[in-house]
Design an enzyme around this catalytic site. Structure first.
Site, PDB file in Angstrom:
ATOM      1  N   GLU A 144      41.398  43.373  30.148  1.00 40.69           N
ATOM      2  CA  GLU A 144      41.651  43.201  31.588  1.00 40.69           C
ATOM      3  C   GLU A 144      40.360  43.395  32.383  1.00 40.69           C
ATOM      4  OE1 GLU A 144      44.654  46.139  32.394  1.00 40.69           O
ATOM      5  OE2 GLU A 144      46.243  44.949  31.439  1.00 40.69           O
ATOM      6  N   SER A 157      26.274  41.068  15.322  1.00 42.35           N
ATOM      7  CA  SER A 157      27.093  39.854  15.420  1.00 42.35           C
ATOM      8  C   SER A 157      26.753  38.813  14.372  1.00 42.35           C
ATOM      9  CB  SER A 157      26.927  39.224  16.802  1.00 42.35           C
ATOM     10  OG  SER A 157      27.940  39.688  17.642  1.00 42.35           O
ATOM     11  N   HIS A 191      39.620  34.499  19.691  1.00 46.28           N
ATOM     12  CA  HIS A 191      38.482  35.039  18.950  1.00 46.28           C
ATOM     13  C   HIS A 191      37.744  36.092  19.784  1.00 46.28           C
ATOM     14  CE1 HIS A 191      34.919  35.463  16.561  1.00 46.28           C
ATOM     15  NE2 HIS A 191      34.201  35.151  17.613  1.00 46.28           N
ATOM     16  N   SER A 192      37.453  35.733  21.029  1.00 52.40           N
ATOM     17  CA  SER A 192      36.785  36.652  21.959  1.00 52.40           C
ATOM     18  C   SER A 192      37.154  36.177  23.359  1.00 52.40           C
ATOM     19  CB  SER A 192      35.266  36.600  21.773  1.00 52.40           C
ATOM     20  OG  SER A 192      34.771  35.358  22.270  1.00 52.40           O
TER      21      SER A 192
HETATM   22  C1  LIG Z   1      25.292  33.901  10.928  1.00 54.80           C
HETATM   23  C2  LIG Z   1      26.258  33.551  12.002  1.00 54.80           C
HETATM   24  N1  LIG Z   1      26.801  32.311  12.066  1.00 54.80           N
HETATM   25  C3  LIG Z   1      27.675  31.997  13.032  1.00 54.80           C
HETATM   26  C4  LIG Z   1      28.027  32.899  13.990  1.00 54.80           C
HETATM   27  C5  LIG Z   1      29.029  32.546  15.081  1.00 54.80           C
HETATM   28  N2  LIG Z   1      30.280  33.230  14.816  1.00 54.80           N
HETATM   29  C6  LIG Z   1      30.601  34.382  15.455  1.00 54.80           C
HETATM   30  S1  LIG Z   1      32.067  34.999  14.942  1.00 54.80           S
HETATM   31  C7  LIG Z   1      32.315  33.735  13.858  1.00 54.80           C
HETATM   32  C8  LIG Z   1      33.560  33.673  13.015  1.00 54.80           C
HETATM   33  C9  LIG Z   1      33.670  34.787  12.056  1.00 54.80           C
HETATM   34  O1  LIG Z   1      34.923  34.788  11.451  1.00 54.80           O
HETATM   35  P1  LIG Z   1      35.355  35.936  10.476  1.00 54.80           P
HETATM   36  O2  LIG Z   1      34.175  36.444   9.718  1.00 54.80           O
HETATM   37  O3  LIG Z   1      36.486  35.429   9.680  1.00 54.80           O
HETATM   38  O4  LIG Z   1      35.817  37.138  11.414  1.00 54.80           O
HETATM   39  P2  LIG Z   1      36.932  37.201  12.572  1.00 54.80           P
HETATM   40  O5  LIG Z   1      36.257  36.806  13.853  1.00 54.80           O
HETATM   41  O6  LIG Z   1      38.037  36.269  12.192  1.00 54.80           O
HETATM   42  O7  LIG Z   1      37.396  38.603  12.625  1.00 54.80           O
HETATM   43  C10 LIG Z   1      31.238  32.844  13.909  1.00 54.80           C
HETATM   44  C11 LIG Z   1      31.154  31.613  13.096  1.00 54.80           C
HETATM   45  C12 LIG Z   1      27.436  34.185  13.909  1.00 54.80           C
HETATM   46  N3  LIG Z   1      27.732  35.150  14.789  1.00 54.80           N
HETATM   47  N4  LIG Z   1      26.562  34.488  12.913  1.00 54.80           N
END
Ligand SMILES: Cc1ncc(C[n+]2csc(CCOP(=O)(O)OP(=O)(O)O)c2C)c(N)n1
Ligand SMILES: [K+]
Length: 340
Positions: A17, A103, A232-233
């Site tokens: 929020e 991240s 996701h975010s």
């Molecule tokens: C090396 C890298 N590639 C791409 C990204 C962009 N990115 C951020 S979160 C994400 C998905 C990750 O999914 P997962 O590991 O399954 O975790 P969840 O978010 O589902 O908890 C991506 C591709 C990143 N942060 N770092």
């Protein structure tokens, strides 16, 4: 465990929020994955070193990170251990053996194996624990880490939250293996698949994994099957790529917090009065923490340039000078509460 799960849920609601109100810049929720967060944390000891992704703040909560500490990080104020240099939710605590969230997907996995190898060489009664999503297992870092852990026989627990989606990419577009557990087995790592929405199953799996890791010096992989119920975010709208009834089914029929609540109620340990007291107490504690965090002084601009080099190199000094000149030229474009 239940009150921590409720605290995590409430933390997510209140901070989400706050982001929507424009008070913080970004947020990520753990909704639907509360059991993985709290039950795994409860099965570890505080000497075990955690290498998180970004959807496990419940582990930090379990270890005693305060609501004020969460708020200070998200508001990037002077009390934030990262001095406001990271996006919100990139928590870390040296004191609580919790490495700072990074991240960059999957980089924490080989770090955990290195730490576990070192714990083994030092004959410590502890293991390293790393968390990642199904998406993390599509990175080379995951594969290198699994192999390294297997051949060095390091005490590390890999906890994969297989929540079905890596942002908008479903697992069917990521791999054709039968989930993640077989990937651990392929590297010679003992692996198990658990219902990640069942707090008791999760607790029991991590408890046994810890015993095996520490006593037998071996890596263990746990594939926790779950679902990312939230977007996701705050930079994502998941209804653009997945059906609303899929989200709704997991939210209503499979919610790990409700499932655990039913179990403690059946045992006579919980009731609706305790429930409403807990929820309102946590909500008000959180609103209070946010107010304090929001009013607190911001870290000085200078902090942008410290803590990496012992002697700040000339190019950084030059950037610092340019930044200060720019702020002085356009004072209205910079927040008045950031000391220069
Ligand atoms: C090396 C890298 N590639 C791409 C990204 C962009 N990115 C951020 S979160 C994400 C998905 C990750 O999914 P997962 O590991 O399954 O975790 P969840 O978010 O589902 O908890 C991506 C591709 C990143 N942060 N770092
Ligand atoms: K995922």
């Amino acid at each position: 465990m239940y009150s921590n799960m409720v605290t995590l849920q409430t933390l997510d609601t209140v901070f989400y929020e706050a982001q929507r109100q424009g008070r913080i810049s970004f947020y990520v929720t753990s909704i639907g994955e509360e059991a993985i967060n709290i039950a795994s944390a409860a099965a570890l000891t505080s000497d075990d070193i955690v290498f998180p992704q970004y959807r496990e703040p419940g582990v930090l909560l379990w270890r005693g990170f305060t609501l004020q500490e969460f708020a200070n990080q998200c508001f990037g104020n002077k009390a934030d251990y990262g001095k406001g240099r990271q996006m919100p939710i990139h928590y870390g605590s040296n004191k609580l053996n919790y490495f700072t969230v990074s991240s960059t997907i999957a980089t924490q996995i080989p770090h955990a194996v290195g730490a576990a190898y070192s714990l083994k060489m030092d004959k410590k009664d502890a293991c390293a624990v790393t968390y990642f999503g199904d998406g993390g297992t599509s990175e080379g870092d995951f594969h290198a880490a699994m192999n390294f852990a297997a051949v060095t026989e390091s005490p590390v627990i890999f906890i994969c939250r297989n929540n079905g989606w890596a942002i908008s990419t479903p697992t069917s577009d990521q791999f054709r293996s039968d989930g993640i557990a077989v990937r651990g087995q392929a590297y010679g790592v003992r692996s198990i698949r658990v219902d990640g929405n069942d707090a008791l199953a999760m607790y029991s799996a991590v408890r046994s994994a810890r015993q095996m890791a520490v006593n037998e010096h071996r890596p263990i992989l746990i594939e926790a099957v779950t679902y990312r119920v939230g977007h996701h975010s705050t930079s994502d709208d998941s209804t653009k790529y997945r059906p609303a009834d899929e989200i709704e089914w997991w939210r209503m029929a499979r919610d790990p917090v409700t499932r655990f609540r039913k179990w403690i109620e059946i045992n006579g340990w919980w009731g609706s009065e305790a429930e409403s007291q807990l929820r309102s107490s946590i909500r008000s504690q959180l609103l209070h923490a946010i107010q304090i965090a929001e009013r607190a002084e911001k870290p000085p601009v200078n902090d942008l340039f410290t803590d990496v080099y012992d002697n700040i190199p000339s190019n950084l000094r030059e950037q610092e000078k340019l930044l200060k000149e720019t702020i002085n030229r356009h004072p209205k474009d910079y927040p008045a509460d950031v000391p220069i």
